[in-house]
Design a protein around this motif. Structure first.
Motif, PDB file in Angstrom:
ATOM      1  N   VAL A  95     -25.947  68.986 -40.704  1.00 13.05           N
ATOM      2  CA  VAL A  95     -24.750  69.825 -40.759  1.00 13.05           C
ATOM      3  C   VAL A  95     -23.643  69.149 -39.941  1.00 13.05           C
ATOM      4  O   VAL A  95     -23.821  68.871 -38.754  1.00 13.05           O
ATOM      5  N   LEU A  96     -22.543  68.887 -40.620  1.00 13.06           N
ATOM      6  CA  LEU A  96     -21.350  68.390 -39.926  1.00 13.06           C
ATOM      7  C   LEU A  96     -20.639  69.625 -39.375  1.00 13.06           C
ATOM      8  O   LEU A  96     -20.159  70.461 -40.143  1.00 13.06           O
ATOM      9  N   VAL A  97     -20.607  69.732 -38.046  1.00 13.17           N
ATOM     10  CA  VAL A  97     -20.014  70.927 -37.422  1.00 13.17           C
ATOM     11  C   VAL A  97     -18.568  70.613 -37.053  1.00 13.17           C
ATOM     12  O   VAL A  97     -18.297  69.670 -36.294  1.00 13.17           O
ATOM     13  N   VAL A  98     -17.633  71.399 -37.616  1.00 15.91           N
ATOM     14  CA  VAL A  98     -16.198  71.163 -37.415  1.00 15.91           C
ATOM     15  C   VAL A  98     -15.613  72.333 -36.622  1.00 15.91           C
ATOM     16  O   VAL A  98     -15.751  73.502 -37.013  1.00 15.91           O
ATOM     17  N   SER A  99     -14.978  72.022 -35.513  1.00 18.11           N
ATOM     18  CA  SER A  99     -14.415  73.059 -34.642  1.00 18.11           C
ATOM     19  C   SER A  99     -13.157  73.656 -35.274  1.00 18.11           C
ATOM     20  O   SER A  99     -12.585  73.062 -36.196  1.00 18.11           O
ATOM     21  N   PRO A 100     -12.709  74.799 -34.787  1.00 18.43           N
ATOM     22  CA  PRO A 100     -11.501  75.415 -35.362  1.00 18.43           C
ATOM     23  C   PRO A 100     -10.274  74.505 -35.307  1.00 18.43           C
ATOM     24  O   PRO A 100      -9.389  74.599 -36.138  1.00 18.43           O
ATOM     25  N   SER A 101     -10.245  73.593 -34.339  1.00 22.12           N
ATOM     26  CA  SER A 101      -9.084  72.699 -34.267  1.00 22.12           C
ATOM     27  C   SER A 101      -9.229  71.503 -35.208  1.00 22.12           C
ATOM     28  O   SER A 101      -8.325  70.665 -35.293  1.00 22.12           O
ATOM     29  N   GLY A 102     -10.359  71.420 -35.916  1.00 21.37           N
ATOM     30  CA  GLY A 102     -10.508  70.339 -36.896  1.00 21.37           C
ATOM     31  C   GLY A 102     -11.160  69.081 -36.362  1.00 21.37           C
ATOM     32  O   GLY A 102     -11.097  68.037 -36.994  1.00 21.37           O
ATOM     33  N   THR A 103     -11.801  69.184 -35.183  1.00 18.80           N
ATOM     34  CA  THR A 103     -12.543  68.009 -34.711  1.00 18.80           C
ATOM     35  C   THR A 103     -14.038  68.205 -34.978  1.00 18.80           C
ATOM     36  O   THR A 103     -14.524  69.326 -35.130  1.00 18.80           O
ATOM     37  N   ILE A 104     -14.741  67.093 -35.013  1.00 23.67           N
ATOM     38  CA  ILE A 104     -16.189  67.142 -35.228  1.00 23.67           C
ATOM     39  C   ILE A 104     -16.844  67.470 -33.889  1.00 23.67           C
ATOM     40  O   ILE A 104     -16.616  66.759 -32.903  1.00 23.67           O
TER      41      ILE A 104
END
Ligand code: GUN
Ligand code: FE
Length: 419
Positions: A29-38
């Motif tokens: 799973v590629l987890v992407v934060s709300p700000s758009g970073t991995i």
């Protein structure tokens, strides 16, 4: 996206590693934060714990978005205009087409088309040349802003040895550069950056190049130009600039060669010039599809490799015949064999992603799928027979037809999808 929460993307993941080599996960799973970073490339369990929403992309392959380190926006509509080698092609096809970009409606329409062509091929970052028209350059930035793509782009500088319709006097062009820098450089948290783009030495006076170097130094901008693409071009360069000892020396003398400089083609550089490229920390945009189309020759990848010179790949549309970076990858492989520089799929995949990001000065932000990077990634439909790491590498390099792009994301934002 759920406000304030991470989003997961589940699938196979293939990425270059910043430490070297490539890393492959069959199911992650590629987890992407709300700000758009991995924030992670996680196991399924950890991904479920981190993300309320997981897009199920099993059967797909997630790779870093392709970086097209060199192409020409105003040449979008003249792909495939075969008409001989470089200087003839520029005269017959390119300059007349680029002259049309002072016309607002045309320039705006092509700018939108350009951004779409890139996004649909899975390209997330472009190193783009505009035309010499400031109007068209602003329209290009506007289309890039709207498309969501990441870009380093700039006004093409040319003040001599080209038709009147595309020629702009040095003072006027440099003033336009400054205006474009103030409007666009660093836009949207650095998603858009402005480069200084003296087209090539033949069409630039020494005064223009010196002024261009000064603007680049003032704002710490990338410099993008062409070098050693064709023997006739090389000879003419030294006629136009008789004070230079060789092609590279033109750019060195006026102060255009440094770590932020991206030199396209570099086919006919000798070993000593390659040493100087390495010493100055300049990087190369390798454009093999274009090099074959114009009969320019094959760049010796081994020369760059031996000196640790950073290389990115450029489609070089419209001498390149496609916006698809994977076509350029295939041509880079062919060129590597022709020049006894045999490249592996892992090396080519790295050039098409991390290499391009490094050459454009963006490797802190993009180029790999690693925690801390901005989430620029491309989803490829993966054929069943392309299993495992080797299958993934084939899909991500040569199999543009068998493993088409289905979605393109920049900073976790969907910028293109197939349906
Ligand atoms: N050299 C100067 N301008 C150009 C261009 O538009 N394309 C290529 N391939 N080479 C160039
Ligand atoms: Fe080019």
């Amino acid at each position: 996206m759920l406000a304030g929460q991470s989003v997961g993307y589940r699938g196979a993941v293939l990425t270059p590693s910043s430490a070297g080599g490539v890393v492959y996960h069959d199911d992650a799973v590629l987890v992407v934060s709300p700000s758009g970073t991995i924030s992670a490339v996680a196991s399924i369990e950890a991904g479920r714990a981190a993300c309320p929403l997981i897009h199920d992309l099993r059967g797909s392959l997630l790779v870093p978005g392709f970086v097209d380190a060199h192409l020409h926006y105003p040449q979008t509509r003249v792909i495939g205009s075969a008409s001989g080698p470089l200087l003839t092609w520029l005269e017959r096809v390119v300059f007349p087409e680029e002259a049309r970009f002072t016309e607002e409606t045309y320039a705006r329409a092509v700018a939108k088309e350009f951004a779409l062509r890139c996004a649909e091929r899975g390209t997330t970052t472009v190193g783009a040349y505009s035309s010499s028209s400031p109007l068209a350059t602003n329209l290009l930035f506007d289309a890039l802003r709207e498309s969501g793509l990441r870009a380093v782009a700039g006004l093409v500088l040319m003040d001599q040895r080209c038709p009147e319709a595309v020629r702009v006097p040095a003072a006027q062009a440099l003033a336009a550069c400054r205006e474009i820098v103030s409007r666009w450089h660093g836009f949207d948290g650095g998603r858009l950056a402005v480069a200084i783009v003296p087209r090539f030495a033949i069409s630039c006076s020494k005064e223009l190049m010196q002024g261009a170097a000064a603007v680049a130094a003032e704002h710490d901008l990338c410099v993008m130009t062409h070098i050693s693409e064709n023997p006739r071009e090389e000879a003419e360069t030294l006629v136009v600039h008789p004070w230079a000892r060789d092609y590279l020396d033109v750019y060195e003398t006026v102060g255009l060669v440094g770590p932020r400089t991206i030199l396209a083609h570099a086919i006919h550089l000798g070993p000593a010039a390659w040493d100087r490229v390495a010493e100055r920390g300049a990087t190369i945009a390798h454009c093999p599809d274009s090099n074959f189309f114009l009969g320019s020759g094959a760049m010796r990848l081994a020369e760059a490799r031996a000196r640790g010179v950073t290389v990115g790949l450029g489609t070089d549309v419209a001498a390149g015949r496609s916006f698809d970076v994977r076509r350029t990858v295939a041509c880079a492989y062919d060129a590597s064999l022709l020049t006894e520089s045999a490249a592996t799929p892992a090396e080519l995949f790295t050039l098409a992603t991390l290499g391009g990001a490094r050459s454009l000065g963006l490797a802190e932000r993009v180029g790999t799928l690693e925690p801390g990077k901005e989430a620029d990634f491309t989803v490829l439909a993966r054929p069943l027979h392309a299993a495992g790491e080797q299958g993934a590498l084939r899909a991500a390099t040569f199999a543009a037809e068998l493993a088409p792009v289905t979605r393109t994301y920049v900073r976790g934002r969907l910028v293109w999808s197939r349906s």
